[in-house]
Write a protein that holds these residues in place. Sequence first.
Motif, short mmCIF file in Angstrom:
data_model
loop_
_atom_site.label_atom_id
_atom_site.label_comp_id
_atom_site.label_asym_id
_atom_site.label_seq_id
_atom_site.Cartn_x
_atom_site.Cartn_y
_atom_site.Cartn_z
N ASN A 45 8.98 30.89 -1.16
CA ASN A 45 8.24 29.74 -1.68
C ASN A 45 8.75 28.43 -1.12
OD1 ASN A 45 10.48 28.93 -3.25
ND2 ASN A 45 9.87 30.34 -4.87
N MET A 94 4.11 26.03 -3.91
CA MET A 94 4.15 27.29 -3.19
C MET A 94 4.53 28.41 -4.14
SD MET A 94 3.36 28.23 -0.38
CE MET A 94 3.67 28.51 1.28
N ALA A 95 5.45 28.14 -5.05
CA ALA A 95 5.87 29.16 -6.01
C ALA A 95 4.68 29.60 -6.85
CB ALA A 95 6.98 28.61 -6.90
N GLU A 129 13.26 31.19 -3.26
CA GLU A 129 13.48 30.07 -2.36
C GLU A 129 14.29 30.57 -1.16
OE1 GLU A 129 14.15 30.23 -5.56
OE2 GLU A 129 13.49 28.46 -6.63
N GLN A 180 3.04 34.08 5.82
CA GLN A 180 3.79 34.38 4.60
C GLN A 180 4.37 35.79 4.61
OE1 GLN A 180 1.23 33.41 1.35
NE2 GLN A 180 1.72 31.26 1.66
N THR A 223 5.47 28.75 -12.28
CA THR A 223 4.76 30.02 -12.15
C THR A 223 4.33 30.59 -13.51
OG1 THR A 223 6.71 31.44 -12.32
CG2 THR A 223 6.17 30.61 -10.13
N LEU A 254 2.26 31.66 -4.72
CA LEU A 254 2.74 33.00 -4.41
C LEU A 254 2.74 33.89 -5.64
CD1 LEU A 254 5.59 32.17 -1.93
CD2 LEU A 254 3.37 33.14 -1.45
N ASN A 262 9.68 36.33 -5.58
CA ASN A 262 9.15 35.01 -5.26
C ASN A 262 10.33 34.05 -5.29
OD1 ASN A 262 7.82 32.58 -5.21
ND2 ASN A 262 6.67 32.91 -7.10
#
Lengths: 294, 323, 383
Positions: C78, C84-85, C37, B273, C113, C88, C35
């Motif tokens: 993300n 994933m968002a 894409e 990441q 989120t 993170l 955060n």
Amino acid sequence: MEQLLQQIINGISLGSIYALIALGYTMVYGIIKLINFAHSDVYMLGAYIGYFCMTKLNLGFLPSLIIAMILCTLVGVTIEKVAYKPLRNSTRIAVLITAIGVSLFIEYVTMAIAGPNVRSYPPMTGILAKNFDLGGINVTMQQLIILGTTIVLMILLQFIVKKTRIGKAMRAVSLDQDAAMLMGINVNTTISFTFALGSALAGAAGILVGIYYNSINPLMGMLPGLKAFVAAVFGGIGIIPGAMIGGYFIGIIEVLVSGYGNSMYRDGVVFAILILVLIIKPAGLLGKNIREKV
Amino acid sequence: MKGILEKNWVKGLISLILTFGIVQVLISTNIINDYLQSTLATICINIILAVSLNLITGFTGQFSLGHAGFMSIGAYVCALITLNNRTIPGFILGVFAGAIVAAIVGFLVGLPTLRLKGDYLAIATLGMAEIIRIIFTNLDSITNGPAGLQDIPQFTNWPWLFLYTAGTIIIISNFIRSSHGRACISIREDEIASEAMGINSTKNKVTAFTIGAFFAGIAGALYASTFNFINPKIFDFSKSINILVIVVLGGLGSISGSVIAAIVLEIINTYLQSFADIQMILYSLLLVIIMIFRPQGLMGSKEISFSVFGKLSSLFAPKKGRV
Amino acid sequence: MKKAISIFLVLVFTMTLLAGCGSKVNENEIPIGINYELSGSVASYGQASVEGIELAIEEVNKAGGIDGKLIKPIKYDNKSEHSMATTLAKKLMTQDKVVAVLGPATSGAFKATIPEANKNKVVVASGSATDDSVTVDESGVKEYAFRICFTDSFQGTAMANFALNNMSATKAVVIMDSSSDYGKGLAKNFTETFEAGGGTVVASEAFVSGDTDFNAILTKIKGNDFDVIFISGYYNEAGLIIKQARALGIDAPILGPDGFGAPELVELAGADALNDVYFSSHFSVLDTDPSVADFIENFKAKYGKEPDQFAALGYDLAMFVIDGIRRAGSTDPTAIKDALAATTDFSGVTGSFSIDENHNPVKAVVVVGIENGVHATSQRVEQ
């Protein structure tokens, strides 16, 4: 009626693209029993190479097509040599995972170089932009080009496989690799040649899609790739005319479902038909059911 | 023989309690913080998915590319139940209802398709998973369509995750050592020969498939409850592929392999990441390299043995004799 | 099996090692989370937004930062995945200890989120999450969520009124991207306003993002009698729909939302096909306001291309949050939240706005008309 004809024309253009991609899947599968997931990314590369030739080098359609096919051939053969050949004797599932890895690798390297954005082909001019109106039915020159290129390439492919020495070798290897080797056929060359042919066709499909839809992106191969594979299975995997029939069939079904039903169920219907075909006739439409010998 | 098993049983129990306890302590001291907890949850969910797929693909030899489909059923059923009943009993009901619905669908799908072999089965299960996804996408009134369900109550925590993960591993490994499990393995090795030995291959394949679907349903339910958000896209074709990657990387037919691979892959992902831009490139390269140099997966079909820990413990208790 | 579990134990320790590598907070830096894409299906929105954000942060840092403290962006991808968002956002808030999180770009991922934001009491702010329920729903205002773009109901309503009043349309066709909250919300709002105003929606079609062939649904639509088409989706598909519609001989005016506002729309549809197209916009590169011109010039200098509206919104978003931190006078997330909620007359490249009680900006929409691929007309619709 007019609408139905128009929809069928839409379906044939879509089906041509599936058919071209499906041919590559089916040949590779026929010869080494591998679902080559990276194939749909070679198709994507074809679209990008075509884009580069047309916008940066200002080449016309035909030279771009040829360059895309040649470069894709190289990529396809390289993938085979680097990633699949070391695994020739391991389980098929290991090769499959490798194929998935290669597929992701190509997608994300392209994304790193060309960016994730959708790119569009330069507007077609002159004869390429022609639009024919046949009594309320619309046919574009691009649709004709797609159909024409697909048919020419398929005839060529059929000729190579059925009438040439290397074609005979391909058929022999797909039937029995060890026996073919004992008969003096160079299996490695034959497999490389199969990848080369399939990749060239994928490259052609890529550039045709670029012209037709005018929109390319690094992940464009995923869904058409999946559907093309379904088309190959549908027609009988490993059988070249089967891939063509499967491609056209799926293209037309999709269009009819969107046109007369709900477009959201389009893919669902395609997969449902696939499962039905597999259950009723597992080897696909043109495939022969082979009884397993003990 | 029996004695050894019993000894192992005690040892297993001790290590289970230890694992649980240590992680619990780490969580309560906030060494495993909120973020790492969600990594932990992902690992547990992936372990359940991988172990259950391993039963189908690794032990029974049936190549399935539709695991995400069963996962999505568990996720949606559990989400819908907990959204209407935001209590712990509701959550437990949701998890099991999700798993049972997934198992029923698995049974119904498995019955006709498991006659297919190899890649044909793979493509049929893939198609099935896509159909499930498309149905969820279009059932707007129930599933909120492509946008998905939000605000799902979050009940999963470490004790729940541990319970389900350990439970899955225990049940599936016991199944494999049962006569049904042996039958499944014999089908993988040679279906015709095992039928000749009187094994009902369809029945055993469908059983394995149904059990696999059941646990995939549990994993889906835990997913919904952990991330409190689901949509059909999460459970697409690439999710099935990701699960398969874990199984193959760990080794087909090795439960400990699946567990290790699930953990290792998630840790790799977490590390990568920090290289957001090239994360996927590194990941894919790693995949290809591992497959080229170790095509049988990390563990092959072996299980890790206790001897490693046995040796460790013998350091502390040297006079106990054979451990 | 038990063996498997014991490996589990060993590897759990590796996890704790991971925990040890959390970044240390430097006293002279203000960490802000990004955060977005950066890969996956909507990567282009994320990447454009981040370009705008990074430009803004660079400018602020060059000018000395906030009270001498430099802003330290911590960027994660993300992958366009909602889970994933969430993960993170959690990581940024608990491990990297950021004072605020920017992004994600799309409504769905941003919404995912928000529970983390409220739990950890750290602000999340989006530049382009236009869905109505992003900042407020039945249970009230989401305390720690902000956005700086107008809402879908506002632009859906604006476009429906535009169709009714400016184009005197009575029959409309809606083509909706049913794979996003955005497309669905807009289509709903457009339809409601249009029908309330006396119009009828004669046909509704749906597609999912990533589709490229719309000939089938367009051929179907062609059989209907209608005055306008409303496409509720992003430029990727809208460009292709416009191109294919015009090639099939459909020449009705086409309306769309802010998702049309990217140079790619012109490339995808082709300049010849882009006639009689109108969309609601946040930002136009043709804007002659000096601050906008500066932004466009700086953006071009840094990235070698024109900014699209996501880049502009990203730029404004970063500036908006930085402004909030500055006015809060501290990096305490709660103080920042209060400062952001009290924003009045913030002047950005996408227009000036104040934040209302629902954490939405009060902001005008500009209806841009495209002729021959060029932004030709514009009309301001106030909220």
